[in-house]
Scaffold this motif. Structure first.
Motif, PDB file in Angstrom:
ATOM      1  N   ARG A 104     -34.545  46.822 -66.421  1.00  0.00           N
ATOM      2  CA  ARG A 104     -34.237  48.229 -66.115  1.00  0.00           C
ATOM      3  C   ARG A 104     -34.992  49.163 -67.054  1.00  0.00           C
ATOM      4  O   ARG A 104     -35.508  50.202 -66.638  1.00  0.00           O
ATOM      5  CB  ARG A 104     -32.725  48.470 -66.187  1.00  0.00           C
ATOM      6  CG  ARG A 104     -31.972  47.989 -64.967  1.00  0.00           C
ATOM      7  CD  ARG A 104     -30.549  48.516 -64.937  1.00  0.00           C
ATOM      8  NE  ARG A 104     -29.680  47.783 -65.844  1.00  0.00           N
ATOM      9  CZ  ARG A 104     -29.088  46.628 -65.552  1.00  0.00           C
ATOM     10  NH1 ARG A 104     -29.283  46.058 -64.377  1.00  0.00           N
ATOM     11  NH2 ARG A 104     -28.290  46.026 -66.404  1.00  0.00           N
ATOM     12  N   VAL A 131     -36.766  57.111 -60.191  1.00  0.00           N
ATOM     13  CA  VAL A 131     -36.340  56.344 -61.362  1.00  0.00           C
ATOM     14  C   VAL A 131     -35.045  55.595 -61.076  1.00  0.00           C
ATOM     15  O   VAL A 131     -34.926  54.397 -61.359  1.00  0.00           O
ATOM     16  CB  VAL A 131     -36.150  57.283 -62.576  1.00  0.00           C
ATOM     17  CG1 VAL A 131     -35.387  56.582 -63.692  1.00  0.00           C
ATOM     18  CG2 VAL A 131     -37.501  57.763 -63.091  1.00  0.00           C
ATOM     19  N   ASP A 132     -34.063  56.280 -60.509  1.00  0.00           N
ATOM     20  CA  ASP A 132     -32.766  55.654 -60.246  1.00  0.00           C
ATOM     21  C   ASP A 132     -32.897  54.478 -59.284  1.00  0.00           C
ATOM     22  O   ASP A 132     -32.243  53.446 -59.446  1.00  0.00           O
ATOM     23  CB  ASP A 132     -31.783  56.682 -59.684  1.00  0.00           C
ATOM     24  CG  ASP A 132     -31.312  57.675 -60.744  1.00  0.00           C
ATOM     25  OD1 ASP A 132     -31.658  57.488 -61.923  1.00  0.00           O
ATOM     26  OD2 ASP A 132     -30.600  58.630 -60.384  1.00  0.00           O
ATOM     27  N   VAL A 166     -34.583  51.523 -61.164  1.00  0.00           N
ATOM     28  CA  VAL A 166     -33.677  50.929 -62.142  1.00  0.00           C
ATOM     29  C   VAL A 166     -32.558  50.148 -61.461  1.00  0.00           C
ATOM     30  O   VAL A 166     -32.161  49.065 -61.909  1.00  0.00           O
ATOM     31  CB  VAL A 166     -33.096  52.028 -63.054  1.00  0.00           C
ATOM     32  CG1 VAL A 166     -31.938  51.505 -63.885  1.00  0.00           C
ATOM     33  CG2 VAL A 166     -34.188  52.581 -63.968  1.00  0.00           C
ATOM     34  N   MET A 187     -31.767  61.652 -67.953  1.00  0.00           N
ATOM     35  CA  MET A 187     -32.561  60.539 -68.445  1.00  0.00           C
ATOM     36  C   MET A 187     -32.003  59.993 -69.757  1.00  0.00           C
ATOM     37  O   MET A 187     -31.987  58.777 -69.982  1.00  0.00           O
ATOM     38  CB  MET A 187     -34.024  60.957 -68.620  1.00  0.00           C
ATOM     39  CG  MET A 187     -34.720  61.288 -67.306  1.00  0.00           C
ATOM     40  SD  MET A 187     -34.608  59.916 -66.107  1.00  0.00           S
ATOM     41  CE  MET A 187     -35.205  60.719 -64.623  1.00  0.00           C
ATOM     42  N   LEU A 219     -29.102  57.886 -68.870  1.00  0.00           N
ATOM     43  CA  LEU A 219     -29.541  56.637 -68.253  1.00  0.00           C
ATOM     44  C   LEU A 219     -29.990  55.639 -69.318  1.00  0.00           C
ATOM     45  O   LEU A 219     -29.660  54.441 -69.253  1.00  0.00           O
ATOM     46  CB  LEU A 219     -30.685  56.920 -67.275  1.00  0.00           C
ATOM     47  CG  LEU A 219     -31.187  55.772 -66.404  1.00  0.00           C
ATOM     48  CD1 LEU A 219     -30.052  55.124 -65.625  1.00  0.00           C
ATOM     49  CD2 LEU A 219     -32.266  56.274 -65.454  1.00  0.00           C
ATOM     50  N   LEU A 229     -37.690  51.835 -65.924  1.00  0.00           N
ATOM     51  CA  LEU A 229     -37.470  53.243 -66.259  1.00  0.00           C
ATOM     52  C   LEU A 229     -38.734  53.844 -66.845  1.00  0.00           C
ATOM     53  O   LEU A 229     -39.209  54.895 -66.398  1.00  0.00           O
ATOM     54  CB  LEU A 229     -36.312  53.366 -67.250  1.00  0.00           C
ATOM     55  CG  LEU A 229     -36.102  54.737 -67.907  1.00  0.00           C
ATOM     56  CD1 LEU A 229     -35.841  55.806 -66.853  1.00  0.00           C
ATOM     57  CD2 LEU A 229     -34.963  54.678 -68.919  1.00  0.00           C
TER      58      LEU A 229
END
Length: 205
Positions: free
Chosen positions: A94, A81-82, A85, A138, A141, A98
């Protein structure tokens, strides 16, 4: 994007990483074959060739071993995910990435190794530290993406920031939470794009 990181379970006993890693690797293989719930520490001891007492020098329970395995699985999902993004040029992109990466990574784990996926489900059901840390990461984020979208002028600023971020988190929950994902796999291919588009329309200034 964000400085939050998943916190690895704290080790116990002698600082002998090779033995600890050997136990975790053997347990991961054993759980993938026989399942987490059906495996005991005695079963692991026989499979590894250690005494049960020796395993307890490094882990105080089967759950402690499961925590490390769960952390490893969820950390792989977090990294995916990181990375997705971080490569986006706008807050809107983003958010799309995500949502899409969460669904893709979770579905991949579910279909590739159901028995290890069951550990992640147990972690969510019983609120293990690894699952709580993943969830908190999460949420942070999402908050960061919304904040950046407001600063860039992409998103509206009237709704309180925390309220907006939490609402997005709730929409993403079926694909963020392994416990819920297993009941939403039929829509995993189309839902991320459609729901993220709906969210982005609601965020328009």
């Amino acid at each position: 994007m964000t400085d939050t990181q998943l916190t690895a379970p704290q080790p116990r006993g002698p600082v002998d990483h090779s033995v600890r890693n050997q136990i975790v690797e053997a347990a991961t293989e054993h759980f993938s074959l026989y399942g987490y719930e059906k495996t005991t520490v005695s079963d692991l001891a026989k499979a590894i060739g250690f005494s049960k007492a020796y395993i307890y020098k490094f882990f105080d329970s089967k759950q402690a071993i499961g925590e490390v395995i769960c952390y490893n699985c969820l950390n792989q999902m977090r990294q995916a995910v990181d990375e997705a993004v971080a490569g986006a040029e706008s807050a809107s992109e983003r958010l799309r990435r995500l949502f899409g990466t969460l669904a893709e990574a979770g579905s991949r784990l579910f279909f590739q190794d159901r028995k290890l996926y069951a550990i992640a489900v147990a972690a969510c059901e019983e609120q293990w530290g690894s699952a709580r840390n993943y969830d908190a990461h999460m949420q942070q984020l999402i908050l960061q993406i919304v904040r950046e979208g407001r600063e860039s002028g992409e998103f509206e600023r009237k709704t309180p920031l925390d309220e907006t971020a939490h609402a997005i988190y709730l929409v993403m929950k079926p694909y963020l939470d392994p416990l819920q994902l297993q009941h939403n796999l039929d829509f995993a291919e189309v839902a991320p794009a459609r729901l993220s588009n709906l969210i982005l329309r609601s965020l328009a200034p």
